[in-house]
Design a protein around this motif. Structure first.
Motif, PDB file in Angstrom:
ATOM      1  N   GLU A  25      36.697  41.334  46.631  1.00 39.43           N
ATOM      2  CA  GLU A  25      36.315  39.863  46.020  1.00 39.43           C
ATOM      3  C   GLU A  25      34.882  39.603  46.255  1.00 39.43           C
ATOM      4  OE1 GLU A  25      39.158  37.132  47.251  1.00 39.43           O
ATOM      5  OE2 GLU A  25      40.829  38.148  47.011  1.00 39.43           O
ATOM      6  N   ASP A  26      34.435  39.859  47.257  1.00 44.02           N
ATOM      7  CA  ASP A  26      32.932  39.784  47.663  1.00 44.02           C
ATOM      8  C   ASP A  26      31.941  40.027  46.519  1.00 44.02           C
ATOM      9  OD1 ASP A  26      33.459  37.777  49.537  1.00 44.02           O
ATOM     10  OD2 ASP A  26      33.159  39.249  51.087  1.00 44.02           O
ATOM     11  N   VAL A  27      32.148  41.561  46.504  1.00 42.30           N
ATOM     12  CA  VAL A  27      31.509  42.287  45.320  1.00 42.30           C
ATOM     13  C   VAL A  27      31.621  41.651  43.945  1.00 42.30           C
ATOM     14  CG1 VAL A  27      31.347  44.528  44.221  1.00 42.30           C
ATOM     15  CG2 VAL A  27      31.428  44.617  46.547  1.00 42.30           C
ATOM     16  N   LEU A  28      32.828  41.557  43.432  1.00 39.19           N
ATOM     17  CA  LEU A  28      33.041  40.904  42.251  1.00 39.19           C
ATOM     18  C   LEU A  28      32.343  39.423  42.136  1.00 39.19           C
ATOM     19  CD1 LEU A  28      34.709  40.873  39.558  1.00 39.19           C
ATOM     20  CD2 LEU A  28      36.285  39.589  40.786  1.00 39.19           C
ATOM     21  N   THR A  36      39.110  47.121  38.660  1.00 42.25           N
ATOM     22  CA  THR A  36      39.379  48.033  37.691  1.00 42.25           C
ATOM     23  C   THR A  36      38.727  49.268  37.764  1.00 42.25           C
ATOM     24  OG1 THR A  36      37.649  47.116  36.048  1.00 42.25           O
ATOM     25  CG2 THR A  36      39.749  46.040  35.997  1.00 42.25           C
ATOM     26  N   GLN A  37      37.439  49.373  38.747  1.00 40.07           N
ATOM     27  CA  GLN A  37      36.671  50.496  38.853  1.00 40.07           C
ATOM     28  C   GLN A  37      36.187  51.053  37.527  1.00 40.07           C
ATOM     29  OE1 GLN A  37      36.154  52.149  41.831  1.00 40.07           O
ATOM     30  NE2 GLN A  37      37.080  50.182  42.556  1.00 40.07           N
ATOM     31  N   SER A  38      35.717  49.986  36.680  1.00 40.33           N
ATOM     32  CA  SER A  38      35.106  50.523  35.134  1.00 40.33           C
ATOM     33  C   SER A  38      34.024  49.522  35.121  1.00 40.33           C
ATOM     34  CB  SER A  38      36.376  50.540  34.352  1.00 40.33           C
ATOM     35  OG  SER A  38      35.587  50.588  33.021  1.00 40.33           O
ATOM     36  N   ALA A  39      32.907  50.073  34.243  1.00 44.69           N
ATOM     37  CA  ALA A  39      31.897  49.021  33.853  1.00 44.69           C
ATOM     38  C   ALA A  39      32.227  48.456  32.237  1.00 44.69           C
ATOM     39  CB  ALA A  39      30.671  49.768  33.926  1.00 44.69           C
ATOM     40  N   ALA A  93      40.284  42.095  35.397  1.00 46.01           N
ATOM     41  CA  ALA A  93      41.276  42.569  36.338  1.00 46.01           C
ATOM     42  C   ALA A  93      42.324  41.477  36.155  1.00 46.01           C
ATOM     43  CB  ALA A  93      40.640  42.489  37.787  1.00 46.01           C
ATOM     44  N   PRO A  94      43.601  42.094  36.270  1.00 43.57           N
ATOM     45  CA  PRO A  94      44.957  41.384  36.045  1.00 43.57           C
ATOM     46  C   PRO A  94      45.277  40.951  37.326  1.00 43.57           C
ATOM     47  CG  PRO A  94      45.441  43.686  36.137  1.00 43.57           C
ATOM     48  CD  PRO A  94      44.012  43.706  36.117  1.00 43.57           C
ATOM     49  N   ASN A  95      44.587  41.100  38.357  1.00 46.55           N
ATOM     50  CA  ASN A  95      45.155  40.525  40.001  1.00 46.55           C
ATOM     51  C   ASN A  95      44.710  39.072  40.221  1.00 46.55           C
ATOM     52  OD1 ASN A  95      44.678  43.473  39.446  1.00 46.55           O
ATOM     53  ND2 ASN A  95      43.800  43.488  41.605  1.00 46.55           N
ATOM     54  N   THR A  96      45.326  38.751  41.199  1.00 48.96           N
ATOM     55  CA  THR A  96      44.681  37.281  41.926  1.00 48.96           C
ATOM     56  C   THR A  96      44.073  37.384  43.050  1.00 48.96           C
ATOM     57  OG1 THR A  96      46.975  37.174  42.913  1.00 48.96           O
ATOM     58  CG2 THR A  96      46.973  36.373  40.925  1.00 48.96           C
ATOM     59  N   GLY A  97      43.058  36.628  43.333  1.00 44.27           N
ATOM     60  CA  GLY A  97      42.377  36.547  44.558  1.00 44.27           C
ATOM     61  C   GLY A  97      43.358  36.173  45.661  1.00 44.27           C
ATOM     62  N   ARG A  98      42.744  36.096  46.881  1.00 48.20           N
ATOM     63  CA  ARG A  98      43.230  35.731  47.942  1.00 48.20           C
ATOM     64  C   ARG A  98      43.771  34.351  47.887  1.00 48.20           C
ATOM     65  NH1 ARG A  98      39.981  36.270  52.379  1.00 48.20           N
ATOM     66  NH2 ARG A  98      38.281  36.320  50.952  1.00 48.20           N
ATOM     67  N   ASP A  99      42.885  33.515  47.326  1.00 53.08           N
ATOM     68  CA  ASP A  99      43.132  32.177  47.227  1.00 53.08           C
ATOM     69  C   ASP A  99      44.307  31.878  46.013  1.00 53.08           C
ATOM     70  OD1 ASP A  99      41.843  32.622  44.922  1.00 53.08           O
ATOM     71  OD2 ASP A  99      40.222  31.110  45.087  1.00 53.08           O
ATOM     72  N   GLY A 100      44.724  32.660  45.436  1.00 54.09           N
ATOM     73  CA  GLY A 100      45.781  32.455  44.625  1.00 54.09           C
ATOM     74  C   GLY A 100      45.385  32.426  42.905  1.00 54.09           C
ATOM     75  N   THR A 101      44.219  32.457  42.832  1.00 56.99           N
ATOM     76  CA  THR A 101      43.664  31.976  41.421  1.00 56.99           C
ATOM     77  C   THR A 101      43.223  33.556  40.836  1.00 56.99           C
ATOM     78  OG1 THR A 101      41.371  32.205  42.163  1.00 56.99           O
ATOM     79  CG2 THR A 101      42.196  30.107  42.105  1.00 56.99           C
ATOM     80  N   LEU A 144      41.623  36.442  38.892  1.00 57.71           N
ATOM     81  CA  LEU A 144      40.327  36.918  39.043  1.00 57.71           C
ATOM     82  C   LEU A 144      39.644  36.930  37.480  1.00 57.71           C
ATOM     83  CD1 LEU A 144      40.673  40.276  41.165  1.00 57.71           C
ATOM     84  CD2 LEU A 144      39.984  38.124  41.640  1.00 57.71           C
ATOM     85  N   LYS A 145      40.386  36.904  36.547  1.00 59.28           N
ATOM     86  CA  LYS A 145      39.825  36.489  35.130  1.00 59.28           C
ATOM     87  C   LYS A 145      39.387  35.388  34.821  1.00 59.28           C
ATOM     88  CE  LYS A 145      44.250  35.680  32.991  1.00 59.28           C
ATOM     89  NZ  LYS A 145      45.132  35.800  32.046  1.00 59.28           N
ATOM     90  N   ASP A 146      39.549  34.442  35.818  1.00 57.13           N
ATOM     91  CA  ASP A 146      39.140  32.961  35.782  1.00 57.13           C
ATOM     92  C   ASP A 146      37.836  32.442  36.256  1.00 57.13           C
ATOM     93  OD1 ASP A 146      41.365  32.363  33.575  1.00 57.13           O
ATOM     94  OD2 ASP A 146      42.549  31.831  35.296  1.00 57.13           O
ATOM     95  N   TRP A 147      37.543  33.461  37.333  1.00 54.80           N
ATOM     96  CA  TRP A 147      36.307  33.294  38.064  1.00 54.80           C
ATOM     97  C   TRP A 147      35.076  33.098  37.309  1.00 54.80           C
ATOM     98  CZ3 TRP A 147      36.547  36.489  43.169  1.00 54.80           C
ATOM     99  CH2 TRP A 147      38.032  35.948  43.852  1.00 54.80           C
TER     100      TRP A 147
END
Length: 123
Positions: A38-41, A84-87, A110-118, A120-123
């Motif tokens: 998450e920090d890298v993203l 996603t391990q892709s550029a 990425a289709p995942n959610t972050g640790r805060d529940g949001t 990742l595609k909305d960041w």
């Protein structure tokens, strides 16, 4: 004379202690891995958005593709999305006025959610 070696009880106690240590350490390890991704993203999004803003400030329009940021030396390369391990999974967001270019912002694919529940595609 007794032969030297370990008894079955000593081996089982040792394995139980090792199993306990692994059970305690594994969740911390995987939790730290998710936090690091998450920090890298967040950092990758910040760097790409900063490059897009600089491109717009210099040229008066947004880039037509993310690759234009590399071609014009605003970025050395498009970063790899840590989830996603892709550029190639970055999702470009166009500006409100299409005549200004094609990439005004960028988001993760990425289709995942972050640790805060949001998402990742909305960041």
């Amino acid at each position: 004379m007794r032969s030297r070696g370990f008894t079955m009880i000593e081996l089982l106690v040792t394995l139980a202690i090792l199993g306990f240590l692994v059970a305690v350490a594994a969740p911390r390890y995987f939790g730290n891995m998710d936090r690091a991704k998450e920090d890298v993203l967040r950092e990758d999004l910040y760097v790409m958005r900063d490059a897009i803003d600089k491109f717009y400030a210099d040229r008066g329009h947004y880039p037509d593709a993310l690759d234009d940021l590399v071609k014009e030396h605003y970025l050395r390369k498009i970063p790899i999305d840590p989830f996603t391990q892709s550029a190639r999974s970055w999702v470009p967001v166009p500006p409100a006025d299409p005549s200004l270019g094609a990439v005004a912002d960028v988001r993760s694919g990425a289709p995942n959610t972050g640790r805060d529940g949001t998402w990742l595609k909305d960041w």
